[in-house]
Design a protein around this motif. Structure first.
Motif, PDB file in Angstrom:
ATOM      1  N   SER A  24       0.826  -1.214   0.000  1.00  0.00           N
ATOM      2  CA  SER A  24       0.000   0.000   0.000  1.00  0.00           C
ATOM      3  C   SER A  24       0.857   1.259   0.000  1.00  0.00           C
ATOM      4  O   SER A  24       0.365   2.349  -0.325  1.00  0.00           O
ATOM      5  N   LEU A 291      -6.354  -1.364  -3.585  1.00  0.00           N
ATOM      6  CA  LEU A 291      -5.253  -1.866  -2.761  1.00  0.00           C
ATOM      7  C   LEU A 291      -4.693  -3.166  -3.328  1.00  0.00           C
ATOM      8  O   LEU A 291      -3.475  -3.361  -3.395  1.00  0.00           O
ATOM      9  N   PHE A 395      -3.716   1.381   4.844  1.00  0.00           N
ATOM     10  CA  PHE A 395      -2.716   2.255   4.222  1.00  0.00           C
ATOM     11  C   PHE A 395      -2.601   3.519   5.071  1.00  0.00           C
ATOM     12  O   PHE A 395      -3.521   3.875   5.816  1.00  0.00           O
TER      13      PHE A 395
END
Length: 442
Positions: A24, A291, A395
């Motif tokens: 990420s 992601l 993230f």
């Protein structure tokens, strides 16, 4: 909805500035250029404190093996004790939990390090107790000890550390300017420990912790890990992706702790969860897909192979790992068998397994609205599958901001989490009593 248990969830966060979801850091806005810098981790920690989380939790990787496999999620950019000491100066209430391996350190040094962080933070330090099987080549060892030996050492290690923390009476510091005595030396005690692994005289060179002792957490769910955790831990980090097995683990762990004379309600079971949040389900699903598209598949192949100790180089990404490639040896650890179940019982292809483990590393994950994810967390909490959660930000900083700004307020509004800190020490905020000194010192 009313909180039927009448107590708040424990909410901590696993502080991984690169983001818990693997790769990420490749996303726009990730601040990956700042990894290892203090300002980045300070900003995330202050975000957690503003949300009134119980603690930030730092893991530790004392080697570069994961970096060679292209995985910078779990890395050594932030050594826990130095980082927590710096964070103690810029925070006021949030707990500061750091990992130190009993395989690579000595009890006297660990007792001093954690006592120092606890003093500087006013009683907010915690120790995540682990044993290690990787990285031994950096610490003067030719091979890693077997699991049984590692846990025997860990058990003795923790006992020595606790006795060192208790080597000063609570009232040993008298600060008497008239007599010229700052410390009453009759209230300091040697421990004179001689065991299988360590010889330690003691006492520590400084006074007892502001919270009596730093909080102890532990993350082993294997047999030896449970034995250690039920004996000493105040909190248990665990990977539990499914409700019913988590309920069984919770009940079994608490029963084993109670059989040792401990109050099971004072031991907090804290599974991890990775929430991918959106204002709508479609938005959350889109973020989850974004992601996943950042995952480097060949690095993922190396990472999964290393986790499972399997050579996956010849396996097509669209094939499942054959059942016969896995071991059923329980000594392989609880997380290994979670991965085995996903592949063998769940039928995941290697590609699907790479994506799943990139998201969760064996933990529960969910994409949804703040309301839907709060529903899931409350369901687990009320079903006594946990006492709270370790929040894994998918993230950073954006994913953690969504957790702090949208998910936590949802839990506060429903009566499952605090709106203000209850006290100034980690023990107070976790609802744990001040510990009496052990009788181990002489």
């Amino acid at each position: 909805m009313t909180n039927q248990r009448g107590t708040n969830m424990v909410l901590t966060t696993f502080m991984l500035p690169a983001g818990y979801h693997k790769d990420s850091w490749r996303m726009d806005g990730s601040r990956s250029e700042e990894l290892g810098n203090f300002e980045f981790v300070k900003d995330l920690t202050l975000m957690a404190e503003a949300a009134k989380l119980d603690a930030v939790f730092f893991g530790d990787i004392a080697h570069a093996n994961t970096v060679f496999r292209g995985d910078i999620k779990m890395n050594g950019f932030y050594e826990p004790m130095t980082t927590l000491a710096a964070l103690a100066a810029v925070t006021k209430n949030i707990g500061l939990i750091g990992t130190i391996s009993t395989s690579f350190y000595e009890p006297y040094n660990v007792a001093r390090l954690l006592a120092g962080v606890d003093q500087m933070s006013g009683g907010r330090a915690g120790w995540n107790i682990v044993t290690s099987s990787d990285g031994f080549e950096n610490f003067g060892l030719t091979e890693a000890p077997d699991q049984a030996t590692r846990y025997r050492r860990a058990t003795e290690f923790v006992d020595v550390v606790q006795r060192l923390w208790d080597s000063w009476d609570d009232d040993a510091v008298i600060n008497n300017k008239e007599t010229g005595f700052y410390v009453d030396t009759d209230r300091l005690h040697t421990i004179d420990h001689a065991g299988e692994f360590f010889r330690v005289r003691g006492p520590l060179p400084g006074p007892r912790s502001p919270q009596g002792r730093p909080v102890l957490v532990q993350a082993g769910s294997s047999g030896p890990g449970v034995e250690l955790g039920t004996s000493v831990a105040d909190g248990i980090y665990t990977a539990q992706p499914l409700l019913a097995p988590s309920q069984a683990f919770y009940a079994d762990f608490k029963a084993k702790a109670a059989a040792k004379g401990r109050d099971p309600e004072l031991i907090k079971i804290i599974p991890g969860i990775l929430p991918i949040l959106g204002d709508t389900q479609a938005e959350a699903d889109e973020l989850a897909e974004h992601l996943a598209n950042n995952i480097h598949m060949e690095n993922g192949r190396k990472q999964v192979g290393a986790d499972l100790k399997l050579d996956l180089s010849s396996l097509d990404l669209n094939e499942s790992i054959p059942a016969e490639w896995f071991s059923e040896d329980p000594a392989r650890g609880s997380r290994y068998h979670l991965y085995r179940a996903k592949s063998v019982d769940g039928g995941m292809t290697l590609r699907e397994l790479i994506v799943d483990l990139a998201r969760s590393t064996g933990h529960q994950w969910m994409a949804g609205t703040p309301s839907a994810i709060a529903d899931r967390m409350i369901e687990w909490f009320e079903a006594r599958a946990c006492d709270g959660f370790n929040l894994n930000a998918p993230f950073n900083p954006g994913g953690f901001a969504l957790i702090c700004d949208k998910l936590v307020p949802e839990l506060v509004e429903r009566g499952y989490f605090r709106s203000e800190y209850e006290g100034t020490t980690l023990r107070e905020n976790l609802g744990l009593p001040y510990p009496a000194r052990s009788g181990a010192a002489v």
